[in-house]
Motif scaffolding. Structure first.
Motif, PDB file in Angstrom:
ATOM      1  N   ASP A   1       0.801  -1.222   0.000  1.00  0.00           N
ATOM      2  CA  ASP A   1       0.000   0.000   0.000  1.00  0.00           C
ATOM      3  C   ASP A   1       0.837   1.278   0.000  1.00  0.00           C
ATOM      4  OD1 ASP A   1      -2.445  -1.245  -0.160  1.00  0.00           O
ATOM      5  OD2 ASP A   1      -2.860  -1.139   1.994  1.00  0.00           O
ATOM      6  N   ASP A   2       2.002   1.229   0.626  1.00  0.00           N
ATOM      7  CA  ASP A   2       2.850   2.427   0.679  1.00  0.00           C
ATOM      8  C   ASP A   2       3.688   2.617  -0.582  1.00  0.00           C
ATOM      9  OD1 ASP A   2       4.802   0.471   0.907  1.00  0.00           O
ATOM     10  OD2 ASP A   2       5.564   1.158   2.839  1.00  0.00           O
ATOM     11  N   GLY A   3       3.491   1.752  -1.586  1.00  0.00           N
ATOM     12  CA  GLY A   3       4.227   1.854  -2.849  1.00  0.00           C
ATOM     13  C   GLY A   3       5.546   1.092  -2.861  1.00  0.00           C
ATOM     14  N   SER A   4       5.961   0.555  -1.717  1.00  0.00           N
ATOM     15  CA  SER A   4       7.206  -0.213  -1.696  1.00  0.00           C
ATOM     16  C   SER A   4       6.978  -1.572  -2.358  1.00  0.00           C
ATOM     17  CB  SER A   4       7.711  -0.387  -0.261  1.00  0.00           C
ATOM     18  OG  SER A   4       6.860  -1.240   0.478  1.00  0.00           O
ATOM     19  N   LYS A   5       8.076  -2.193  -2.759  1.00  0.00           N
ATOM     20  CA  LYS A   5       7.993  -3.470  -3.456  1.00  0.00           C
ATOM     21  C   LYS A   5       8.999  -4.464  -2.903  1.00  0.00           C
ATOM     22  CE  LYS A   5       6.547  -1.679  -7.938  1.00  0.00           C
ATOM     23  NZ  LYS A   5       6.799  -1.694  -9.381  1.00  0.00           N
ATOM     24  N   ILE A   6       8.678  -5.718  -3.118  1.00  0.00           N
ATOM     25  CA  ILE A   6       9.630  -6.810  -2.990  1.00  0.00           C
ATOM     26  C   ILE A   6       9.683  -7.443  -4.373  1.00  0.00           C
ATOM     27  CG2 ILE A   6      10.120  -9.080  -2.010  1.00  0.00           C
ATOM     28  CD1 ILE A   6       8.764  -8.185   0.563  1.00  0.00           C
ATOM     29  N   VAL A   7      10.887  -7.583  -4.903  1.00  0.00           N
ATOM     30  CA  VAL A   7      11.062  -8.171  -6.226  1.00  0.00           C
ATOM     31  C   VAL A   7      11.763  -9.515  -6.060  1.00  0.00           C
ATOM     32  CG1 VAL A   7      12.078  -7.872  -8.516  1.00  0.00           C
ATOM     33  CG2 VAL A   7      11.205  -5.880  -7.273  1.00  0.00           C
ATOM     34  N   ILE A   8      11.164 -10.541  -6.635  1.00  0.00           N
ATOM     35  CA  ILE A   8      11.722 -11.888  -6.594  1.00  0.00           C
ATOM     36  C   ILE A   8      12.031 -12.275  -8.027  1.00  0.00           C
ATOM     37  CG2 ILE A   8      11.314 -14.296  -5.936  1.00  0.00           C
ATOM     38  CD1 ILE A   8       8.863 -12.091  -4.479  1.00  0.00           C
ATOM     39  N   ASN A   9      13.257 -12.703  -8.280  1.00  0.00           N
ATOM     40  CA  ASN A   9      13.575 -13.099  -9.645  1.00  0.00           C
ATOM     41  C   ASN A   9      14.531 -14.274  -9.711  1.00  0.00           C
ATOM     42  OD1 ASN A   9      15.545 -11.026  -8.835  1.00  0.00           O
ATOM     43  ND2 ASN A   9      16.394 -11.352 -10.862  1.00  0.00           N
ATOM     44  N   LYS A  10      14.399 -15.001 -10.813  1.00  0.00           N
ATOM     45  CA  LYS A  10      15.255 -16.151 -11.068  1.00  0.00           C
ATOM     46  C   LYS A  10      16.601 -15.662 -11.592  1.00  0.00           C
ATOM     47  CE  LYS A  10      12.835 -18.428 -14.072  1.00  0.00           C
ATOM     48  NZ  LYS A  10      12.158 -19.416 -14.916  1.00  0.00           N
ATOM     49  N   GLN A  11      17.648 -16.315 -11.150  1.00  0.00           N
ATOM     50  CA  GLN A  11      18.998 -16.049 -11.640  1.00  0.00           C
ATOM     51  C   GLN A  11      19.565 -17.380 -12.138  1.00  0.00           C
ATOM     52  OE1 GLN A  11      20.671 -13.076 -11.925  1.00  0.00           O
ATOM     53  NE2 GLN A  11      18.702 -12.176 -11.399  1.00  0.00           N
ATOM     54  N   ALA A  12      19.228 -17.722 -13.379  1.00  0.00           N
ATOM     55  CA  ALA A  12      19.569 -19.030 -13.932  1.00  0.00           C
ATOM     56  C   ALA A  12      21.074 -19.253 -14.013  1.00  0.00           C
ATOM     57  CB  ALA A  12      18.932 -19.203 -15.307  1.00  0.00           C
ATOM     58  N   ALA A  13      21.836 -18.220 -14.290  1.00  0.00           N
ATOM     59  CA  ALA A  13      23.283 -18.383 -14.453  1.00  0.00           C
ATOM     60  C   ALA A  13      23.946 -18.972 -13.206  1.00  0.00           C
ATOM     61  CB  ALA A  13      23.925 -17.055 -14.815  1.00  0.00           C
ATOM     62  N   VAL A  14      23.410 -18.637 -12.029  1.00  0.00           N
ATOM     63  CA  VAL A  14      23.976 -19.143 -10.772  1.00  0.00           C
ATOM     64  C   VAL A  14      23.005 -20.081 -10.044  1.00  0.00           C
ATOM     65  CG1 VAL A  14      25.604 -17.257 -10.406  1.00  0.00           C
ATOM     66  CG2 VAL A  14      23.258 -17.023  -9.590  1.00  0.00           C
ATOM     67  N   GLN A  15      21.892 -20.391 -10.710  1.00  0.00           N
ATOM     68  CA  GLN A  15      20.845 -21.268 -10.166  1.00  0.00           C
ATOM     69  C   GLN A  15      20.391 -20.810  -8.780  1.00  0.00           C
ATOM     70  OE1 GLN A  15      21.978 -25.414 -10.541  1.00  0.00           O
ATOM     71  NE2 GLN A  15      21.489 -25.374 -12.707  1.00  0.00           N
ATOM     72  N   GLU A  16      20.045 -19.543  -8.695  1.00  0.00           N
ATOM     73  CA  GLU A  16      19.563 -18.959  -7.439  1.00  0.00           C
ATOM     74  C   GLU A  16      18.268 -18.209  -7.686  1.00  0.00           C
ATOM     75  OE1 GLU A  16      23.852 -18.242  -5.219  1.00  0.00           O
ATOM     76  OE2 GLU A  16      22.736 -16.496  -5.934  1.00  0.00           O
ATOM     77  N   ILE A  17      17.594 -17.894  -6.604  1.00  0.00           N
ATOM     78  CA  ILE A  17      16.455 -16.982  -6.606  1.00  0.00           C
ATOM     79  C   ILE A  17      16.884 -15.790  -5.774  1.00  0.00           C
ATOM     80  CG2 ILE A  17      14.082 -16.631  -5.821  1.00  0.00           C
ATOM     81  CD1 ILE A  17      13.615 -19.610  -6.445  1.00  0.00           C
ATOM     82  N   TRP A  18      16.730 -14.609  -6.332  1.00  0.00           N
ATOM     83  CA  TRP A  18      17.142 -13.391  -5.634  1.00  0.00           C
ATOM     84  C   TRP A  18      15.914 -12.617  -5.196  1.00  0.00           C
ATOM     85  CZ3 TRP A  18      21.717 -10.968  -8.863  1.00  0.00           C
ATOM     86  CH2 TRP A  18      22.792 -11.869  -8.845  1.00  0.00           C
ATOM     87  N   VAL A  19      16.008 -12.026  -4.013  1.00  0.00           N
ATOM     88  CA  VAL A  19      14.929 -11.228  -3.445  1.00  0.00           C
ATOM     89  C   VAL A  19      15.485  -9.854  -3.094  1.00  0.00           C
ATOM     90  CG1 VAL A  19      13.316 -11.003  -1.508  1.00  0.00           C
ATOM     91  CG2 VAL A  19      13.762 -13.267  -2.506  1.00  0.00           C
ATOM     92  N   ALA A  20      14.813  -8.822  -3.592  1.00  0.00           N
ATOM     93  CA  ALA A  20      15.165  -7.447  -3.241  1.00  0.00           C
ATOM     94  C   ALA A  20      13.996  -6.876  -2.443  1.00  0.00           C
ATOM     95  CB  ALA A  20      15.409  -6.607  -4.488  1.00  0.00           C
ATOM     96  N   ALA A  21      14.283  -6.474  -1.214  1.00  0.00           N
ATOM     97  CA  ALA A  21      13.275  -5.907  -0.325  1.00  0.00           C
ATOM     98  C   ALA A  21      13.806  -4.597   0.237  1.00  0.00           C
ATOM     99  CB  ALA A  21      12.965  -6.884   0.810  1.00  0.00           C
ATOM    100  N   ARG A  22      12.961  -3.878   0.921  1.00  0.00           N
ATOM    101  CA  ARG A  22      13.386  -2.614   1.519  1.00  0.00           C
ATOM    102  C   ARG A  22      14.582  -2.816   2.449  1.00  0.00           C
ATOM    103  NH1 ARG A  22       8.953   0.768   4.716  1.00  0.00           N
ATOM    104  NH2 ARG A  22       7.816  -0.477   3.259  1.00  0.00           N
ATOM    105  N   SER A  23      14.622  -3.957   3.131  1.00  0.00           N
ATOM    106  CA  SER A  23      15.688  -4.202   4.105  1.00  0.00           C
ATOM    107  C   SER A  23      16.968  -4.769   3.490  1.00  0.00           C
ATOM    108  CB  SER A  23      15.193  -5.140   5.200  1.00  0.00           C
ATOM    109  OG  SER A  23      14.817  -6.375   4.646  1.00  0.00           O
ATOM    110  N   GLY A  24      16.959  -5.056   2.189  1.00  0.00           N
ATOM    111  CA  GLY A  24      18.184  -5.525   1.558  1.00  0.00           C
ATOM    112  C   GLY A  24      17.946  -6.543   0.461  1.00  0.00           C
ATOM    113  N   GLY A  25      19.049  -7.089  -0.041  1.00  0.00           N
ATOM    114  CA  GLY A  25      19.005  -8.097  -1.089  1.00  0.00           C
ATOM    115  C   GLY A  25      19.430  -9.444  -0.532  1.00  0.00           C
ATOM    116  N   PHE A  26      18.799 -10.503  -1.026  1.00  0.00           N
ATOM    117  CA  PHE A  26      19.023 -11.840  -0.505  1.00  0.00           C
ATOM    118  C   PHE A  26      19.105 -12.827  -1.660  1.00  0.00           C
ATOM    119  CE2 PHE A  26      16.495  -9.209   2.274  1.00  0.00           C
ATOM    120  CZ  PHE A  26      17.185  -9.277   3.474  1.00  0.00           C
ATOM    121  N   HIS A  27      19.989 -13.820  -1.529  1.00  0.00           N
ATOM    122  CA  HIS A  27      20.173 -14.848  -2.549  1.00  0.00           C
ATOM    123  C   HIS A  27      19.834 -16.199  -1.935  1.00  0.00           C
ATOM    124  CE1 HIS A  27      23.423 -12.230  -4.698  1.00  0.00           C
ATOM    125  NE2 HIS A  27      22.296 -11.585  -4.480  1.00  0.00           N
TER     126      HIS A  27
END
Length: 105
Positions: A43-69
């Motif tokens: 509701d506040d316009g912030s986002k969490i983005v989840i995306n596939k990273q096939a080159a390293v076979q990971e899923i990456w998450v970008a949130a307000r509090s940071g990035g995670f693999h």
């Protein structure tokens, strides 16, 4: 895990996240933003983005509090630094950004 297995596992994760958001009852918009990218908008316009990273076979998450693999380990997607399980982490991150409990686990 070979490339095909990775793609199958990662696509299943994105679908499970979509289903979890829809079933959570939380005020969170969930949208596919291209192949292998899922955006959760709050509701506040912030986002969490989840995306596939096939080159390293990971899923990456970008949130307000940071990035995670996350990498597939012992039958679960686990944070490469802390070992936290992906759905537990997403529930925590989404709850922080929504300002209300969001259970995606």
């Amino acid at each position: 895990m070979d490339e095909r297995e990775y793609q199958t596992q990662a696509d299943a994760v994105l679908a499970r996240i979509e289903e979890g958001v829809e079933g959570s009852g939380a005020e969170v918009e969930c949208e596919r933003a291209g192949s292998g990218i899922l955006e959760l908008e709050f509701d506040d316009g912030s986002k969490i983005v989840i995306n596939k990273q096939a080159a390293v076979q990971e899923i990456w998450v970008a949130a307000r509090s940071g990035g995670f693999h996350y990498r597939w380990q012992d039958g679960q997607w686990r944070d490469t630094r802390t070992g936290e399980e992906l759905f537990a982490a997403l529930s925590r991150l989404a709850s922080e950004q929504a300002g209300a409990p969001v259970n995606l686990a």
